[in-house]
Design an enzyme around this catalytic site. Structure first.
Site, PDB file in Angstrom:
ATOM      1  N   LYS A 182       0.834  -1.207   0.000  1.00  0.00           N
ATOM      2  CA  LYS A 182       0.000   0.000   0.000  1.00  0.00           C
ATOM      3  C   LYS A 182       0.867   1.256   0.000  1.00  0.00           C
ATOM      4  CE  LYS A 182      -2.141   1.423   3.724  1.00  0.00           C
ATOM      5  NZ  LYS A 182      -3.076   1.523   4.858  1.00  0.00           N
ATOM      6  N   ASP A 214      -6.627   1.329   1.071  1.00  0.00           N
ATOM      7  CA  ASP A 214      -6.724   1.444   2.531  1.00  0.00           C
ATOM      8  C   ASP A 214      -8.132   1.044   2.948  1.00  0.00           C
ATOM      9  OD1 ASP A 214      -8.330   3.559   1.802  1.00  0.00           O
ATOM     10  OD2 ASP A 214      -7.302   5.042   3.055  1.00  0.00           O
TER      11      ASP A 214
END
Length: 215
Positions: free
Chosen positions: A124, A142
């Site tokens: 991420k 997220d």
């Protein structure tokens, strides 16, 4: 199960996002790609507002890997002690700064593989840096983006990676660069976890969420 969104509907959704906010920006403060990387590492399980408060003074004195290493882990820890998991994060920031000096000539690498090899950097984080720092059309999933992808029907998936891969496949190519920001900001401010504000949602007419809320 709700009927899947069509390609035409997904195109309409991203056209709406584009008209509403043609050039979306992330909410982390940074001064260069290195400080962007540090800010994103610090943002795990913390708010962007909280990270920005902690990094304002830090980045004023340490905006390069060399300056960060010279500052030292203890001083880094003092600067970021208001952020969750600050001890581990201070250690990671120090180590990744040293690794950038030793292995990358003090430059932040522009590939996911090299970024993920840095301490404290996962998929991420790497995707955020590639997108914001290098203009690559990546998707960083997220909790907000995971929720929006599933709730709207744009990209249902049981894991963040599944949602990411579905988005890369389903988002129109000409909207892919900004999709990450549009979806995260939408989840943060409109499509909220507990009380989604469907009454002011610009994509409500295409969204498959069955429990839409009224204003």
């Amino acid at each position: 199960m709700p009927k899947p969104l069509t390609r035409a509907e997904i195109e309409k959704i991203f056209e709406a996002f584009s008209l509403h906010d043609p050039a979306p920006k992330g909410e982390l403060d940074y001064v260069n790609v290195f400080t962007l990387l540090v800010a994103v590492v610090l943002s795990a399980q913390a708010t962007d507002v909280g990270v920005n408060k902690a990094t304002k003074a830090l980045f004023a004195i340490a905006d390069t890997p060399e300056k960060m290493v010279a500052l030292g882990e203890d001083a880094i820890r003092e600067h970021i002690k208001t952020i969750g998991l600050y001890r581990n994060k201070a250690r990671n920031v120090f180590l990744l700064s040293r690794m950038l000096i030793e292995k990358h000539a003090s430059e932040v690498p522009d590939t996911r593989e090299a970024l993920e090899a840095l301490p404290g950097v996962g998929r991420k984080t790497a995707n955020v840096v590639l997108n914001i720092g290098f203009g690559q059309p990546t998707i960083a999933v997220d909790t907000h983006l995971f929720r929006v992808g599933n709730r709207t029907g744009i990209a249902p998936g049981k894991t963040p990676l599944a949602v990411e891969l579905a988005l890369l496949k389903r988002v129109p190519k000409h909207h892919l660069l900004h999709a990450h920001h549009w979806l995260i900001l939408h989840g943060r401010y409109v499509c909220k976890a507990r009380k989604p504000e469907c009454y002011r949602c610009i994509i409500a007419e295409w969204c498959r969420y069955p429990a839409k809320t009224a204003g």
